[in-house]
Write a protein that holds these residues in place. Structure first.
Motif, PDB file in Angstrom:
ATOM      1  N   GLU A 174       0.838  -1.207   0.000  1.00 56.73           N
ATOM      2  CA  GLU A 174       0.000   0.000   0.000  1.00 56.73           C
ATOM      3  C   GLU A 174       0.863   1.243   0.000  1.00 56.73           C
ATOM      4  OE1 GLU A 174      -2.098  -0.640   3.787  1.00 56.73           O
ATOM      5  OE2 GLU A 174      -0.951   1.069   4.537  1.00 56.73           O
ATOM      6  N   VAL A 175       0.340   2.288  -0.634  1.00 57.14           N
ATOM      7  CA  VAL A 175       1.011   3.593  -0.631  1.00 57.14           C
ATOM      8  C   VAL A 175      -0.034   4.649  -0.312  1.00 57.14           C
ATOM      9  CG1 VAL A 175       2.153   5.355  -2.046  1.00 57.14           C
ATOM     10  CG2 VAL A 175       2.816   2.961  -2.296  1.00 57.14           C
ATOM     11  N   LYS A 176       0.396   5.586   0.559  1.00 57.70           N
ATOM     12  CA  LYS A 176      -0.493   6.705   0.893  1.00 57.70           C
ATOM     13  C   LYS A 176       0.265   7.968   0.538  1.00 57.70           C
ATOM     14  CE  LYS A 176      -0.870   7.003   5.306  1.00 57.70           C
ATOM     15  NZ  LYS A 176      -1.251   6.584   6.633  1.00 57.70           N
ATOM     16  N   LEU A 177      -0.357   8.858  -0.226  1.00 60.17           N
ATOM     17  CA  LEU A 177       0.297  10.127  -0.557  1.00 60.17           C
ATOM     18  C   LEU A 177      -0.313  11.217   0.308  1.00 60.17           C
ATOM     19  CD1 LEU A 177       1.281  11.654  -3.941  1.00 60.17           C
ATOM     20  CD2 LEU A 177      -0.231  12.951  -2.435  1.00 60.17           C
ATOM     21  N   GLY A 228     -11.592   1.401  -1.862  1.00 61.01           N
ATOM     22  CA  GLY A 228     -12.995   1.820  -1.797  1.00 61.01           C
ATOM     23  C   GLY A 228     -13.165   3.240  -2.307  1.00 61.01           C
ATOM     24  N   PRO A 229     -14.291   3.883  -1.940  1.00 54.25           N
ATOM     25  CA  PRO A 229     -14.574   5.252  -2.391  1.00 54.25           C
ATOM     26  C   PRO A 229     -13.533   6.243  -1.873  1.00 54.25           C
ATOM     27  CG  PRO A 229     -16.443   4.309  -1.191  1.00 54.25           C
ATOM     28  CD  PRO A 229     -15.340   3.338  -1.068  1.00 54.25           C
ATOM     29  N   VAL A 257      -3.195   6.391 -10.974  1.00 53.86           N
ATOM     30  CA  VAL A 257      -2.248   5.449 -10.353  1.00 53.86           C
ATOM     31  C   VAL A 257      -2.750   4.011 -10.503  1.00 53.86           C
ATOM     32  CG1 VAL A 257      -1.335   4.680  -8.112  1.00 53.86           C
ATOM     33  CG2 VAL A 257      -1.234   7.108  -8.734  1.00 53.86           C
ATOM     34  N   ARG A 258      -4.041   3.806 -10.283  1.00 54.96           N
ATOM     35  CA  ARG A 258      -4.585   2.429 -10.403  1.00 54.96           C
ATOM     36  C   ARG A 258      -4.537   1.950 -11.852  1.00 54.96           C
ATOM     37  NH1 ARG A 258      -9.060   4.813  -6.668  1.00 54.96           N
ATOM     38  NH2 ARG A 258      -7.938   4.689  -4.697  1.00 54.96           N
ATOM     39  N   TYR A 274      -4.084   2.283  -2.731  1.00 58.04           N
ATOM     40  CA  TYR A 274      -3.533   3.627  -2.907  1.00 58.04           C
ATOM     41  C   TYR A 274      -4.550   4.678  -2.458  1.00 58.04           C
ATOM     42  CZ  TYR A 274      -1.410   7.750  -4.918  1.00 58.04           C
ATOM     43  OH  TYR A 274      -0.839   8.991  -5.066  1.00 58.04           O
ATOM     44  N   ASP A 275      -4.042   5.734  -1.795  1.00 60.01           N
ATOM     45  CA  ASP A 275      -4.928   6.742  -1.238  1.00 60.01           C
ATOM     46  C   ASP A 275      -4.188   8.080  -1.181  1.00 60.01           C
ATOM     47  OD1 ASP A 275      -7.109   7.811   0.025  1.00 60.01           O
ATOM     48  OD2 ASP A 275      -6.524   7.127   2.018  1.00 60.01           O
TER      49      ASP A 275
END
Ligand SMILES: NC(=O)c1ccc[n+]([C@@H]2O[C@H](COP(=O)([O-])OP(=O)(O)OC[C@H]3O[C@@H](n4cnc5c(N)ncnc54)[C@H](OP(=O)(O)O)[C@@H]3O)[C@@H](O)[C@H]2O)c1
Length: 416
Positions: A174-177, A228-229, A257-258, A274-275
């Motif tokens: 997972e990556v969070k920006l 998810g959303p 990104v997806r 990703y978020d």
């Protein structure tokens, strides 16, 4: 088919929409970096010869030799003529859903590579559905979203995944920006595009459903995954000890990104998450700022939804097409995005930064350098005709260019 094999092209790159606020900056970047009579053969184009001549004059004596191409974005024959004369079109003529469709169709048909700075997800989906087959057949590489939406997110995610793979043998799960700092302003063209997007989805339930789908830009049959959303409202983020608000550009960046992951044969893994969010600081102040940001975003969307309030927004609040932040303001702009990536053995922190106004000063360089990558075939291996994302088409090649020519950096902040 190799686009070069169709016929020799007069130009390597045409900057389309060169009379607009961002288009003028793209032309200025290409002139400063590559000259007008160097080995990059480029020209400016748009719908008004008179305004294009004024742009050439404004660029200074060094731009005297630049050719001018004229045509209306709604005129299919004119767009076909533009696409036939150049190897690459790089377009800033937006709202793209209003002015860009015929040009994309012509590029796909004529084997002309194409990049732009759209963030209009509903239009990108339509373009892919309608022109992917033609682009595959002609060899045209079409790369939307080559501006601040969505290059820092898309290449940042590519960068941290490569770093994680070289350290642990596997990508991030997972990556969070997290946007740590963002100083910039918006132009009239961006405001018009935002209003156009809201208008398009307001009366079209399918378009609304499509935009809400976190995998809306993925290829057919690949529109599912663990995300998810989009985030709504405020949240405390323990990784960075900060309150966070939704990031306005996440709606397009996360989809890009997806899509990159799917186009790269799931290089980040099928279960990759990703978020994106915006950091607002600690304590009561951080919480209040996060709440204020969420509220403002909701209020603007709400106002744009209804005709009378949309008129108020357009007339009194937002800039008009052609307007944007002046040079002093652009020089004071900057952005700083932190990416936190982890898999089951390690955590990594990376950052993508730029030290000018991201939406225009840096966007124009990101787009110009993307066009040069296309013109010089600096792509990742096996990229044939079709619609791509910045990461899947350019990968490291564009990161190198952006670090060299666009005042941007990609760095690893900490290994864990
Ligand atoms: N992704 C990002 O990070 C990012 C950043 C900045 C901007 N953008 C997007 O880029 C687009 C442009 O923004 P901007 O502020 O530069 O807009 P702008 O100043 O209004 O420029 C729009 C351009 O489109 C041209 N145009 C208008 N109607 C046309 C037609 N019928 N045929 C051909 N060309 C036509 C205009 O020509 P005239 O001069 O003749 O009117 C002008 O060159 C917007 O969609 C904005 O959202 C994205």
């Amino acid at each position: 088919m190799d686009p070069g094999s169709l016929s020799p092209r007069e130009f390597d790159v045409v900057v389309w929409g060169a009379t607009g606020f961002t288009g003028r900056l793209v032309a200025s970047h290409l002139l400063e970096r590559y000259g007008a009579a160097g080995d990059l053969r480029w020209a400016v184009g748009g719908r008004s010869a008179r305004r294009l001549e004024a742009v050439r004059e404004e660029l200074g004596p060094g731009a005297n030799g630049l050719s001018i191409l004229v045509g209306d974005g709604g005129d299919a024959a004119a767009m076909d003529a533009v696409a036939r004369r150049t190897k690459v079109v790089c377009s800033t003529a937006g709202p793209f859903a209003r002015y860009g469709t015929e040009l994309v169709a012509a590029c796909a048909r004529r084997g002309t590579h194409y990049c732009d700075i759209t963030a209009e997800g509903q239009w990108i989906r339509r373009m892919v559905d309608e022109h992917e087959a033609a682009a595959r057949a002609s060899g045209a590489r079409l790369v939307p979203c080559c501006g601040f939406d969505s290059i820092p997110s898309d290449l940042g995610c590519f960068f941290i995944n490569e770093a994680m793979r070289s350290r642990t043998g596997r990508p991030c799960a997972e990556v969070k920006l997290l946007v740590r700092r963002l100083r910039g302003a918006i132009s009239g063209g961006t405001a018009a595009s935002l209003l156009k997007l809201i208008e398009d989805v307001r009366d079209d339930r399918d378009a609304r459903r499509m935009l809400a789908d976190p995998y809306s830009l993925n290829p057919d049959g690949e529109r599912s995954g663990p995300d998810g959303p989009d985030r709504r409202g405020t949240a405390w983020d323990e990784d960075v000890d900060s309150w966070t608000a939704p990031f306005v550009m996440a709606a397009i960046n996360t989809r890009v990104v997806r899509r990159s992951n799917a186009l790269m044969n799931y290089a980040y893994g099928r279960d990759f998450r990703y978020d994106e969010a915006q950091m607002t600081g600690r304590g009561l102040r951080g919480r209040a700022v996060a709440a204020g940001m969420s509220g403002t975003l909701g209020a603007i969307v709400g106002m744009a939804w209804f005709r009378p309030t949309r008129w108020l927004l357009r007339t009194f609040v937002l800039p008009s097409p052609g307007q944007g932040p002046d040079a002093r303001r652009r020089a004071r702009g900057a952005f700083d995005m932190l990416l936190v990536g982890r898999n089951d053995t390690a955590e990594l922190r990376a950052c993508v930064q730029g030290d000018r106004d991201p939406g225009y000063e840096l966007t124009s360089r990101m787009l110009g350098e993307s066009a040069v990558c296309l013109a010089r075939d600096e792509t990742t291996p096996n990229v044939g005709g079709g619609f791509w994302t910045p990461a899947s088409c350019f990968g490291d090649r564009l990161i190198e260019r952006l670090e060299r020519n666009a005042r941007m950096t990609f760095t690893i902040e900490s290994d864990g």
